[in-house]
Write an enzyme that holds these catalytic residues in place. Structure first.
Site, PDB file in Angstrom:
ATOM      1  CE  LYS A 116       0.768  -6.398  15.829  1.00 43.31           C
ATOM      2  NZ  LYS A 116      -0.618  -6.788  16.135  1.00 43.31           N
ATOM      3  CD  GLU A 183       7.610  -1.993  17.092  1.00 43.67           C
ATOM      4  OE1 GLU A 183       7.790  -3.160  17.476  1.00 43.67           O
ATOM      5  OE2 GLU A 183       7.194  -1.715  15.950  1.00 43.67           O
ATOM      6  CD  GLU A 258       2.996  -7.815   8.563  1.00 44.90           C
ATOM      7  OE1 GLU A 258       3.158  -6.833   9.323  1.00 44.90           O
ATOM      8  OE2 GLU A 258       1.978  -7.988   7.870  1.00 44.90           O
ATOM      9  CG  ASN A 272       0.018 -10.495  10.586  1.00 50.68           C
ATOM     10  OD1 ASN A 272      -0.343 -10.098  11.687  1.00 50.68           O
ATOM     11  ND2 ASN A 272       0.592  -9.697   9.705  1.00 50.68           N
ATOM     12  NE  ARG A 274      -4.373 -11.137  10.309  1.00 50.86           N
ATOM     13  CZ  ARG A 274      -3.930 -10.248   9.433  1.00 50.86           C
ATOM     14  NH1 ARG A 274      -4.031 -10.494   8.146  1.00 50.86           N
ATOM     15  NH2 ARG A 274      -3.363  -9.117   9.847  1.00 50.86           N
TER      16      ARG A 274
END
Length: 619
Positions: A116, A183, A258, A272, A274
């Site tokens: 990330k 974050e 996302e 992601n 996947r």
């Protein structure tokens, strides 16, 4: 062309992929831990390979053993599913180096987005550093993996170091990578994502949006497609940002980008690389099979220039073996029966009689409803869940039904803080007062061929049940005309071992009854049959801390020893169950008079961990 596919995963997603393979005429290979020796995915595949020499929790992280299993079983392709090694670039390379087809994105794309921190760099976003009071609240987040593991919300600066350490430890156990970052924590936002699918010929589809705002512990519970009430301009921005992320890494295959949506703006969270748990809602709306499309892309086929058009609305609820009223504690035991009525989709990794263990995520099933409108889909799903037979450990079924019917959700006004605001009300017990009577009457018929009628007057039959933490006592008599309850205004219309019909205040209701030992299920109510007279020896001393679930003691508070003074709410020890860490805190301020737990201890549910004797003013 792929002829034999190994799925490097377990449970629900492995079974779901096998279903598509069966439709395509592709043979399947399962891998399994010792704990999954008789699991449904192991039984479903055409061939299964045991992965030896590792703990159940680590088994599906051993890419070397999985590649060897694929070669040994004659597989020519590997699908990673989601979780475990699905976003591990080294595993993808190992599959390709073995001459097998990888049903997923290129290792380079996984590498760029699986971390990330690197993904945020790619999108021009920098993590927080040198946090001050002005930055609070902040979110500690694992760089690898997902599913809410390794995530902590920090609201006080003095808690930061402890939460960083806990997040690193949890991430390392779950993903083999303890890297975390910080974050800003945006409260009141919606979790919205965009499904993408890309081929090797330059075509990238954006398949609408999904809203996944109903979450517990940063893990999704209810998802839907399309995301409701998004302004057209914002939806366009989301699709363009998702397309930009995919093209930035030359993406191939299925993936999800996302975002957190707040104040009319989209804040990038992660990509992601996947298939997502919630992919069925997109499949339902677009009328596609994403797994079949993943396989076609892996075989080199081109996608059509444009995706199909969306039709209607779909909602998915994740049915977990957990107790939302007890800090979402995971539950274990035998799943005696799982049956969901109605025209809904059920994806599960369990069959009736299977055991829910302690080693993996407590997801039992995903239930998906599709209808022309959102309101119809929500109603359809809530009704199917309410009528479902879920006989086994405690689940979040009632919470799901109430969530779907909550006005905030019904009107599309939910956000990621939904359960922070409403959990107490949504988990308030609402037992059916006639369920214990129905259980007693069914039991009376099930235990005696001839009923229990006597020609002479006798004492009433008495049965006791525990339901939603409260004891109920039922009294009834056997008469010439049948069973007569000692309950005002209630008449027995019919009773046998599996079905009871009662009429109360002029309203007739039917109760389906099932019994497994002392556990009784009456419609949607779960009861425990109790002995007629309580056993005093079964009582624990006040202040006893009992294990809320089976698991492993991973930590004990520094310096904690018998005789220490502890304050109410103070964390004393931590249990790990189903990859999640659970804090056991002091129930009162007092003295620790007993400590039976130590790191590494395996404990069963109800095991005595410690005893805190309350100080007099707290008694």
């Amino acid at each position: 062309m792929i002829s034999t596919l190994l799925v490097a995963n377990r449970g629900e997603i492995a079974c779901r992929i096998f279903r598509t393979c069966a439709a395509l005429g592709i043979r399947t290979v399962a891998v399994h831990s010792d704990a999954d020796d008789t699991a449904l995915h192991t039984r479903t595949a055409d061939a299964a390979v045991r992965l030896p020499g590792v703990t159940p929790a680590e088994t599906y992280l051993r890419g070397d053993l999985i590649v060897k299993a694929a070669v040994a079983a004659g597989a020519d392709a590997v699908h990673p599913g989601y979780g475990f090694l699905a976003e591990n670039a080294d595993f993808a390379r190992a599959v390709l180096d073995a001459g097998l087809t990888w049903v997923g994105p290129p290792p380079e794309a996984i590498e760029a987005m699986a971390s990330k921190t690197r993904a945020r760099d790619l999108m021009g976003i920098r993590p927080l550093e040198d946090v001050t009071e002005a930055d609070l609240p902040v979110l500690v987040k694992a760089s690898a993996g997902g599913g809410g593991r390794g995530m902590r919300v920090v609201r006080r600066l003095e808690d930061l170091e402890g939460e960083l350490a806990a997040a690193r430890a949890e991430a390392a156990r779950a993903f083999g990578d303890g890297e975390v970052f910080l974050e800003p924590y945006i409260e009141g936002g919606r979790h919205v994502e965009v499904q993408i699918l890309a081929d090797t010929h330059g075509t990238v589809w954006t398949l609408g949006t999904r809203d996944c705002s109903l979450q517990r512990r940063h893990q999704k519970v209810v998802e839907e497609a399309p995301a409701p009430k998004l302004p057209a301009a914002l939806e366009r921005d989301l699709r363009e940002l998702a397309l930009r992320a995919a093209r930035a890494v030359d993406y191939v295959g299925a993936g999800t980008v996302e975002f957190l949506v707040a104040d009319g703006r989209a804040h990038f969270l992660e990509m992601n690389t996947r298939l997502q748990v919630e992919h069925p809602v997109t499949e339902a709306v677009f009328g596609i099979d994403l797994v079949a499309l993943q396989i076609r892309v892996a075989e080199g086929h081109a996608l059509d220039p444009d995706p199909p058009r969306a039709q209607g609305h779909a909602v998915e609820a994740r049915l977990y073996a957990e107790d939302p009223a007890r800090d979402w504690a995971p539950q274990t035991g035998t799943l005696h029966r799982l049956a969901v009525p109605g025209n809904v989709r059920l994806d599960t990794g369990f069959a009736d009689g299977d055991t829910i263990g302690v080693h993996y995520d407590p997801l039992l099933a995903k239930v998906v409803a599709h209808a022309p409108t959102r309101a119809e889909a929500v109603r359809k799903l809530a009704d199917a869940l309410e009528r479902a037979a879920v006989h086994g450990p405690v689940t979040n079924r009632d919470l799901l039904v109430r969530s779907l019917r909550h006005p905030e959700f019904a009107h599309g006004r939910m956000d990621t803080g939904f359960y922070d605001r409403h959990l107490a009300g949504l988990t308030e017990p609402a037992p059916d007062p006639h369920a214990p009577l129905a259980a007693a009457l069914a039991d009376a018929h099930g235990r005696s061929r001839f009923g229990g009628w006597r020609n002479l007057p006798s004492q009433p039959q008495i049965k006791r049940y525990l339901m939603d933490g409260q004891e109920y006592e039922v009294r009834y008599r056997h008469t010439r005309t049948g069973l007569v309850p000692e309950a005002d205004g209630v008449r027995v219309v019919h009773a046998d071992a599996h079905r009871v019909v009662l009429e109360a205040d002029g309203v007739r209701r039917t109760y389906e009854v099932a019994r497994y030992g002392d556990q009784v299920y009456v419609g949607g109510c779960a009861l425990t049959a109790l002995p007629r007279f309580p056993d005093p020896a079964a009582q624990h001393a006040p202040g006893s801390l009992l294990a809320p679930m089976p698991g492993t003691v991973v930590r004990v508070a520094d310096g904690l020893a018998v005789g220490a003074t502890v304050r109410a709410g103070q964390p004393l020890l931590w249990l790990e169950a189903m990859k999640m860490e659970h804090t056991i805190s002091a129930p009162v301020t007092g003295t620790l008079s007993a400590l039976h737990a130590a790191p590494g201890h395996q404990v069963e549910v109800g095991a005595l961990l410690a005893v805190v004797e309350a100080h007099r003013e707290d008694q």
